[in-house]
Design a protein around this motif. Structure first.
Motif, short mmCIF file in Angstrom:
data_model
loop_
_atom_site.label_atom_id
_atom_site.label_comp_id
_atom_site.label_asym_id
_atom_site.label_seq_id
_atom_site.Cartn_x
_atom_site.Cartn_y
_atom_site.Cartn_z
N GLU A 90 -14.50 74.05 31.56
CA GLU A 90 -15.36 73.92 30.40
C GLU A 90 -15.28 75.14 29.49
O GLU A 90 -15.29 75.02 28.26
N THR A 111 -23.36 70.70 30.95
CA THR A 111 -22.35 69.82 30.38
C THR A 111 -22.86 69.10 29.13
O THR A 111 -22.10 68.86 28.19
N HIS A 171 -11.83 63.67 36.10
CA HIS A 171 -12.34 64.78 36.91
C HIS A 171 -12.54 64.38 38.36
O HIS A 171 -12.17 65.09 39.28
N LEU A 223 -20.61 65.64 29.11
CA LEU A 223 -19.79 66.10 28.00
C LEU A 223 -19.56 65.04 26.93
O LEU A 223 -19.43 65.35 25.75
N ILE A 224 -19.52 63.76 27.33
CA ILE A 224 -19.13 62.71 26.40
C ILE A 224 -20.29 61.77 26.05
O ILE A 224 -20.58 61.56 24.87
N ILE A 233 -9.75 65.93 25.74
CA ILE A 233 -10.82 66.48 26.58
C ILE A 233 -11.58 65.36 27.28
O ILE A 233 -11.90 65.46 28.47
N ALA A 234 -11.87 64.26 26.55
CA ALA A 234 -12.56 63.13 27.15
C ALA A 234 -11.75 62.52 28.29
O ALA A 234 -12.29 62.17 29.35
N GLY A 273 -21.16 69.51 25.70
CA GLY A 273 -20.67 68.29 25.08
C GLY A 273 -21.15 68.12 23.65
O GLY A 273 -20.42 67.63 22.79
N CYS A 292 -12.04 64.78 31.30
CA CYS A 292 -13.35 64.64 31.95
C CYS A 292 -13.43 63.37 32.77
O CYS A 292 -13.99 63.35 33.86
N LYS A 293 -12.87 62.28 32.23
CA LYS A 293 -12.89 61.01 32.96
C LYS A 293 -12.07 61.09 34.22
O LYS A 293 -12.36 60.41 35.22
N PRO A 313 -19.41 65.22 34.81
CA PRO A 313 -18.94 65.90 33.59
C PRO A 313 -18.70 64.94 32.43
O PRO A 313 -18.93 65.28 31.28
N PHE A 314 -18.25 63.71 32.73
CA PHE A 314 -18.03 62.73 31.67
C PHE A 314 -19.36 62.30 31.05
O PHE A 314 -19.48 62.16 29.84
#
Length: 437
Positions: free
Chosen positions: A382, A138, A424, A317-318, A417-418, A142, A421-422, A313-314
C-alpha cells in the motif's frame, strides 16, 4: 445645558442617520431561526430530498436497519448498507454546499474542510471502534487513490473528449501536490522504521507478518516493546504535525494566497435553495443516520469477506471509496466536461489532501484516545502504491495542462492497482502453501 453642547458624557460615536441600535443576541438568533428572507422550510426540505435522482436509493436506508436487526445474510447487510451510504453521502454534500452559500469564503472553507469527507470520518471511526484497523487504513488509502487516479483520470479523459486541452492554475496545483507528497512521505517513514527494526533483530517472525499482510495490531505483536513504543510515538507525533500543516494550508488557501485558488472563469452566483436552520438540521440528521449505516456496514465486512472470499484490501481500497465519493466523482467529471479544470483539481487533489493530512491524523489521535493502536505503518504494498500514484499525478499536473491521454494513464494505473488488490487473497494463499515458515 444646551442640547447642542458637548460634555465629558457625550459619546464619541453617535448612532446617527436614523440607524437602529444593534439587536440583542437572542433577537438576532430568533431572526435567524425564523429564516426570514430565505427559502421556506417546506421548499428547503423538498429540494433536499427530491433534488436528485440519486435520492431514490434512500429506500435502502430502512433496509439497512431492518437487515441488521433481523440478522439477515451478511451479503444482504453489506449490500444494503453499502448502497444506502451513497445517497447519504450526496445529501451531506448538498447540506454542506447550501450552508456554504450563506457563510462566506472563510467559514464555508472551514465547513468544507470539516464535512468534505464526513463519510470517510464516520466509516473510519466506526471501523476503529470495532477494532477493524485494517479496514480503517485501506478505506482511507482507497479514498486517496480513488480521487487521485480514478476521478482525476476520468475527469481528464472526459474533458479531453470535448476540449483539446484543459488549463488550470499551476502554482496552486503544485502547492497542493507538494502537500500531498509530504503526506505520502509521512507514511513511508513508519514503513522504513518497521523495515529497519526487522533487519536489526527488533522484529519477531517479521517475514511471516509481512507475507500475511495482517492488520497493524498483529504487525505490532511481532515487534519488541521498544520498537512498538517507537512506532506509536512516530505515528502520533507525525499525526499532530500533519494537523498543524493542514491548518496552515487552510490559511494559505483561504486567506494569504486565496487568489491562487480563484477560478479564472467567472461563475454565476448561485442562489441558496435551503435556509440556514433547515440546512443545519438536515446536516445533523443525515450525519446521525450515516453513522448507523456505516456501523452496520463495518459489522458485516468480516463475515462477507470470509463467506464470499472477497479480500479485505479489495473492500477497503476499491469498494468503500466508491460509496463515500460517488456524488463527488460525478461533480468532478461534470466540471471537467465544462472545461472548469481548476474546480476539478480542487475536488480531486483537495479531497485527497483532506484525507491524508486531516482525516488520517485525526483517526490516529482518536485511536490514541480510545486505546486502539492505529499507526501510520501501512503494508509495504500500500505504501508503494500510494507513492507511485502521487508521483504520477505530480508529473502530470506540473505543466498546468490536461488532456485525454493523461486521464487514460491515471485510470490505467488505478485498474492495475484494483487487479492487484483482487489477487491479494490468491497471492497470500500461494505464499502459505509454498513458503511455510
Amino acid at each position: 445645558m444646551p442640547s447642542g453642547s458637548i460634555s465629558d458624557r457625550t459619546p464619541l460615536l453617535e448612532n446617527g442617520n436614523g440607524a437602529e441600535p444593534p439587536k440583542p443576541f437572542f433577537r438576532r438568533l430568533a431572526d435567524t431561526l425564523s429564516a426570514e428572507g430565505q427559502p421556506s422550510w417546506l421548499h428547503s426540505y423538498k429540494f433536499f430530498f427530491f433534488g436528485s435522482y440519486l435520492n431514490i436509493l434512500l429506500v435502502f436506508v430502512p433496509l439497512s436497519f431492518i437487515s441488521h436487526f433481523l440478522n439477515w445474510d451478511a451479503a444482504l447487510r453489506f449490500s444494503f448498507s453499502f448502497i444506502a451510504i451513497m445517497p447519504l453521502a450526496a445529501l451531506l454534500g448538498t447540506a454542506t454546499e447550501q450552508l456554504s452559500l450563506k457563510l462566506g469564503q472563510t467559514l464555508s472553507g472551514l465547513l468544507n474542510a470539516s464535512f468534505g469527507n464526513a463519510v470517510e470520518i464516520i466509516v473510519g471511526i466506526a471501523a476503529l471502534l470495532q477494532g477493524e484497523l485494517r479496514i480503517v487504513q485501506t478505506s482511507l488509502l482507497g479514498s486517496i487513490l480513488s480521487n487521485l487516479l480514478l476521478v482525476l483520470g476520468c475527469s481528464f479523459l472526459a474533458g479531453g473528449i470535448y476540449y483539446e486541452e484543459g488549463n488550470f492554475q499551476v502554482t496552486a496545483a503544485q502547492a497542493s501536490s507538494s502537500l500531498m507528497t509530504l503526506a505520502c512521505i509521512t507514511l513511508v517513514i513508519p514503513a522504513a522504521y518497521h523495515s529497519a527494526k526487522a533487519h536489526s533483530g527488533g522484529l519477531v517472525n517479521g517475514t511471516s507478518n509481512a507475507l500475511e499482510g495482517l492488520a497493524p495490531e498483529y504487525g505490532l505483536d511481532g515487534l519488541d516493546a521498544g520498537s512498538v513504543h517507537g512506532l506509536k510515538i512516530i505515528s502520533r507525533g507525525t499525526a499532530i504535525l500533519l494537523l498543524i500543516v493542514y491548518i496552515a494550508y487552510l490559511y494559505f488557501q483561504l486567506k494569504s494566497h486565496s487568489y491562487l485558488y480563484t477560478p479564472t472563469v467567472d461563475e454565476e452566483e448561485e442562489e441558496p435553495e435551503m435556509n440556514i436552520p433547515a440546512a443545519c438540521s438536515a446536516l445533523l440528521l443525515v450525519t446521525v443516520i450515516t453513522s448507523f449505516c456505516a456501523d452496520y456496514l463495518v459489522a458485516s465486512i468480516e463475515e462477507t469477506a470470509n463467506r464470499y472470499s472477497i479480500p479485505k484490501p479489495f473492500i477497503g481500497l476499491i469498494l468503500l471509496p466508491i460509496v463515500a465519493n460517488a456524488a463527488e466523482h460525478v461533480t468532478s467529471v461534470w466540471m471537467a466536461m465544462k472545461n472548469k479544470m481548476e474546480l476539478t483539481i480542487g475536488i480531486c487533489v483537495g479531497s485527497s489532501i483532506q484525507i491524508a493530512a486531516f482525516v488520517v491524523p485525526l483517526l490516529v489521535i482518536v485511536g490514541w484516545v480510545t486505546h486502539h493502536d492505529l499507526t501510520l505503518f501501512f503494508a509495504d504494498f500500500e505504501t508503494i502504491v500510494l507513492f507511485v500514484s502521487v508521483l504520477l499525478v505530480n508529473f502530470l499536473i506540473q505543466d498546468g495542462k490536461s488532456n485525454y491521454m493523461e486521464g487514460l494513464m491515471l485510470v490505467t494505473l488505478y485498474l492495475v492497482i484494483a487487479l492487484a488488490c483482487k489477487s491479494h487473497r490468491t497471492l497470500r494463499s500461494f505464499l502459505r502453501l509454498n513458503c511455510p515458515l
